[in-house]
Design a protein around this motif. Structure first.
Motif, short mmCIF file in Angstrom:
data_model
loop_
_atom_site.label_atom_id
_atom_site.label_comp_id
_atom_site.label_asym_id
_atom_site.label_seq_id
_atom_site.Cartn_x
_atom_site.Cartn_y
_atom_site.Cartn_z
N VAL A 1 0.94 -1.28 0.03
CA VAL A 1 0.07 0.02 0.04
C VAL A 1 0.79 1.30 0.08
O VAL A 1 2.00 1.53 1.02
CB VAL A 1 -0.91 0.09 1.22
CG1 VAL A 1 -2.06 1.06 1.26
CG2 VAL A 1 -1.60 -1.21 1.25
N LEU B 1 -10.77 -5.34 -4.15
CA LEU B 1 -9.31 -4.99 -4.23
C LEU B 1 -8.60 -5.89 -4.70
O LEU B 1 -7.76 -6.05 -5.49
CB LEU B 1 -8.90 -4.74 -2.86
CG LEU B 1 -7.49 -4.64 -2.35
CD1 LEU B 1 -6.81 -3.69 -3.35
CD2 LEU B 1 -7.32 -4.55 -1.11
N GLN C 1 -7.36 3.87 -4.43
CA GLN C 1 -8.39 4.20 -3.56
C GLN C 1 -8.37 5.50 -3.60
O GLN C 1 -7.37 6.27 -3.31
CB GLN C 1 -8.19 3.54 -2.24
CG GLN C 1 -8.96 4.02 -1.21
CD GLN C 1 -8.51 3.72 0.10
OE1 GLN C 1 -8.10 2.42 0.54
NE2 GLN C 1 -8.76 4.58 1.33
N LYS D 1 -12.88 -5.74 0.18
CA LYS D 1 -11.83 -6.80 -0.08
C LYS D 1 -12.01 -7.62 -1.21
O LYS D 1 -10.81 -7.66 -1.92
CB LYS D 1 -11.80 -7.57 1.13
CG LYS D 1 -10.72 -8.98 1.11
CD LYS D 1 -10.75 -9.66 2.52
CE LYS D 1 -9.90 -10.85 2.21
NZ LYS D 1 -9.81 -11.53 3.49
N ARG E 1 -7.20 -10.77 7.27
CA ARG E 1 -8.14 -9.70 7.35
C ARG E 1 -9.64 -9.89 6.75
O ARG E 1 -9.58 -10.27 5.54
CB ARG E 1 -7.43 -8.22 6.70
CG ARG E 1 -6.28 -8.03 7.18
CD ARG E 1 -5.82 -6.53 6.77
NE ARG E 1 -6.58 -5.56 7.58
CZ ARG E 1 -6.06 -4.91 8.45
NH1 ARG E 1 -4.86 -5.00 8.87
NH2 ARG E 1 -6.96 -3.95 8.93
N LEU F 1 -11.45 -4.43 5.62
CA LEU F 1 -10.45 -3.25 5.39
C LEU F 1 -11.22 -1.93 5.47
O LEU F 1 -12.47 -2.08 5.15
CB LEU F 1 -10.02 -3.48 3.81
CG LEU F 1 -9.24 -4.81 3.43
CD1 LEU F 1 -8.93 -4.86 1.94
CD2 LEU F 1 -7.94 -4.73 4.36
N GLY F 2 -10.23 -0.90 5.70
CA GLY F 2 -11.08 0.43 6.16
C GLY F 2 -12.10 0.99 5.13
O GLY F 2 -13.29 0.59 5.23
N TYR G 1 -2.73 0.42 -4.30
CA TYR G 1 -2.39 -0.89 -3.78
C TYR G 1 -1.79 -1.72 -4.86
O TYR G 1 -2.47 -1.58 -6.15
CB TYR G 1 -3.71 -1.41 -3.37
CG TYR G 1 -4.51 -0.91 -2.29
CD1 TYR G 1 -4.33 -1.57 -0.88
CD2 TYR G 1 -5.14 0.28 -2.48
CE1 TYR G 1 -4.86 -1.07 0.04
CE2 TYR G 1 -5.73 0.75 -1.25
CZ TYR G 1 -5.77 0.13 0.05
OH TYR G 1 -6.34 0.77 1.03
N LEU H 1 0.37 -5.50 3.40
CA LEU H 1 -0.99 -5.76 4.15
C LEU H 1 -1.31 -7.19 3.59
O LEU H 1 -1.31 -7.67 2.46
CB LEU H 1 -1.99 -5.05 3.42
CG LEU H 1 -3.39 -4.86 3.96
CD1 LEU H 1 -3.49 -4.56 5.57
CD2 LEU H 1 -4.19 -4.13 3.36
N LEU I 1 -3.58 -9.67 3.04
CA LEU I 1 -5.17 -9.91 2.57
C LEU I 1 -6.07 -11.09 3.18
O LEU I 1 -6.97 -10.95 3.53
CB LEU I 1 -5.47 -9.60 1.20
CG LEU I 1 -5.05 -8.12 0.66
CD1 LEU I 1 -5.46 -8.35 -0.90
CD2 LEU I 1 -5.72 -7.11 1.37
#
Length: 99
Positions: free
Chosen positions: A5, A60, A72, A57, A49, A52-53, A17, A44, A46
């Motif tokens: 990122v 992405l 983003q 996901k 997780r 994500l914020g 990303y 990160l 993935l």
């Protein structure tokens, strides 16, 4: 899946990303010029997780696999004063006063 990122100094809240650290091959040259010098923020994982914020996901992961990058954009800033003026029946911007 691990992704890198990057942030830009040109626009707060804008992140790029990439599926691999420092691999900008798939990013269009025009986008890189607009983005400016990328600054690595984090690597990160993935798969570790669930959420994500502000990024979906699955969106992405799909973008990373299909395009080789995901951009983003910062959230749209609300102009509460303009919204209030419109609600009052006024123009969104106050007209400049002529002297």
């Amino acid at each position: 899946m691990l992704c890198a990122v990057y942030k830009t100094a040109k626009k707060e809240g804008m992140y790029l990303y990439l599926p691999e650290k420092d691999k900008f091959d798939d990013v269009p040259e025009a986008l890189l010029e607009q983005f400016g010098k990328p600054v690595l923020v984090m690597l990160l994982p993935l798969n570790k997780r669930e959420a994500l914020g502000r990024v979906d996901k699955e969106t992405l992961i799909t973008a990373l696999r299909e395009k080789g990058f995901y951009l983003q954009l910062p959230p749209k800033q609300e102009d509460w004063l303009a919204e209030h003026r419109v609600a009052l029946g006024l123009s969104p911007r106050e007209e400049a006063k002529k002297f």
